[in-house]
Design an enzyme around this catalytic site. Structure first.
Site, PDB file in Angstrom:
ATOM      1  N   GLU A   1       0.764  -1.105  -0.107  1.00  9.15           N
ATOM      2  CA  GLU A   1       0.006   0.184  -0.052  1.00  9.15           C
ATOM      3  C   GLU A   1       0.792   1.276   0.224  1.00  9.15           C
ATOM      4  O   GLU A   1       0.466   2.336  -0.568  1.00  9.15           O
ATOM      5  CB  GLU A   1      -1.096  -0.176   1.187  1.00  9.15           C
ATOM      6  CG  GLU A   1      -1.900  -1.192   0.869  1.00  9.15           C
ATOM      7  CD  GLU A   1      -3.011  -1.266   2.233  1.00  9.15           C
ATOM      8  OE1 GLU A   1      -4.125  -1.452   2.100  1.00  9.15           O
ATOM      9  OE2 GLU A   1      -2.406  -1.523   3.362  1.00  9.15           O
TER      10      GLU A   1
ATOM     11  N   GLU B   1      -4.442  -9.967   3.922  1.00  9.09           N
ATOM     12  CA  GLU B   1      -5.281  -9.508   5.301  1.00  9.09           C
ATOM     13  C   GLU B   1      -6.561 -10.366   5.341  1.00  9.09           C
ATOM     14  O   GLU B   1      -6.908 -10.806   6.224  1.00  9.09           O
ATOM     15  CB  GLU B   1      -5.674  -8.106   5.035  1.00  9.09           C
ATOM     16  CG  GLU B   1      -4.905  -6.823   5.361  1.00  9.09           C
ATOM     17  CD  GLU B   1      -3.900  -6.343   4.453  1.00  9.09           C
ATOM     18  OE1 GLU B   1      -3.271  -5.567   4.555  1.00  9.09           O
ATOM     19  OE2 GLU B   1      -3.761  -7.197   3.547  1.00  9.09           O
TER      20      GLU B   1
END
Length: 264
Positions: A118, A138
């Protein structure tokens, strides 16, 4: 010598601010202190007129194993995901706060999981070392990404490429990252920071007003579309054309020498 704090090293290299994630004993996992320190580093980069480019890297063998979930998880559950932005003036992820208005070049190696991807998506140029290991895991931990991957990856990498790593949580390497556009160069292990530094220094030699305006206008196009970017361009171009740097650019061209830009 670099200035130190608990989690991030800062070193000025001309007009470049070198920001080093400094928790190698924990594979550079981001705890709350690291998140806050990185946001403070981005504020220094964004607000200091002498700084033109950021270089983001990590000390040790790995960029980051991701969040230190034992600490950050309960905090986010209690206070909301905006904590990932460091609650400073600029959000390094550009999600929960304003993005830094200056370019960031990022160097990655070793393990580069979750928030590492990210941060790469939020950076402007990324150099990877051979052997880097990317993984957006995740959903395999019962949660979801919340640092920008869910919308930046489809936008920047294409829907299928993004879904391939977002929905499988599978690991992928440097060549796949290069193929899909997550990174712009792959170099030998150990050379990634030097190569990223060379790129950052090259960017820093360009006219600061033009560089920052180019970045801003490109971001407007990416988030709001070409019409909004065109309207913005009409407003931002005249003062840049009238700047000292524009005059210096022309003069250096006529005199066949390197330009010396001042950001004015």
């Amino acid at each position: 010598m670099p200035a130190m704090n608990d989690r991030i090293t800062l070193e000025r290299n001309g007009h470049v601010l070198e920001m080093g994630v400094n928790r190698p004993e924990k594979r550079n996992a981001f705890d709350l202190a690291t998140i806050k320190a990185l946001a403070a580093a981005y504020k220094e980069l964004g607000d200091d007129p002498e700084l033109r480019v950021g270089l983001l890297f990590a000390h040790g063998d790995h960029f980051s194993a991701g969040l230190d979930l034992a600490e950050v998880g309960p905090h986010v559950a209690a206070h909301g995901p905006h904590a990932l932005g460091g609650e400073g003036k600029y959000d390094p992820f550009g999600v929960w706060g304003a993005p830094v208005p200056k370019p960031v070049v990022m160097a990655v190696s070793g393990i580069a999981f979750t928030l590492s991807i990210e941060l790469a998506l939020a950076s402007d140029i990324v150099v990877a070392a051979e052997g880097v290991r990317f993984r957006q895991l995740e959903i395999g931990r019962g949660i979801m990404p919340f640092g920008g991957a869910t919308f930046r990856a489809p936008e920047k990498l294409g829907w299928g490429n993004a879904m391939r790593f977002l929905l499988t949580a599978e690991e992928f390497g440097a060549q796949e990252a290069l193929r899909i556009g997550l990174v712009q160069e792959v170099v030998a292990h150990g050379e990634h920071v030097a190569r990223a530094r060379a790129i950052a220094e090259l960017v820093a030699r360009q006219a600061p007003l033009g560089t920052q305006a180019t970045l801003k206008n490109a971001r407007t196009a990416a988030t709001k579309g070409a019409a909004a970017a065109t309207a913005e361009l009409r407003e931002m171009l005249p003062p840049i054309l009238a700047s000292d740097d524009a005059r210096e650019g022309l003069q250096s061209f006529l005199e066949r020498r390197d330009a010396k830009f001042t950001g004015k």
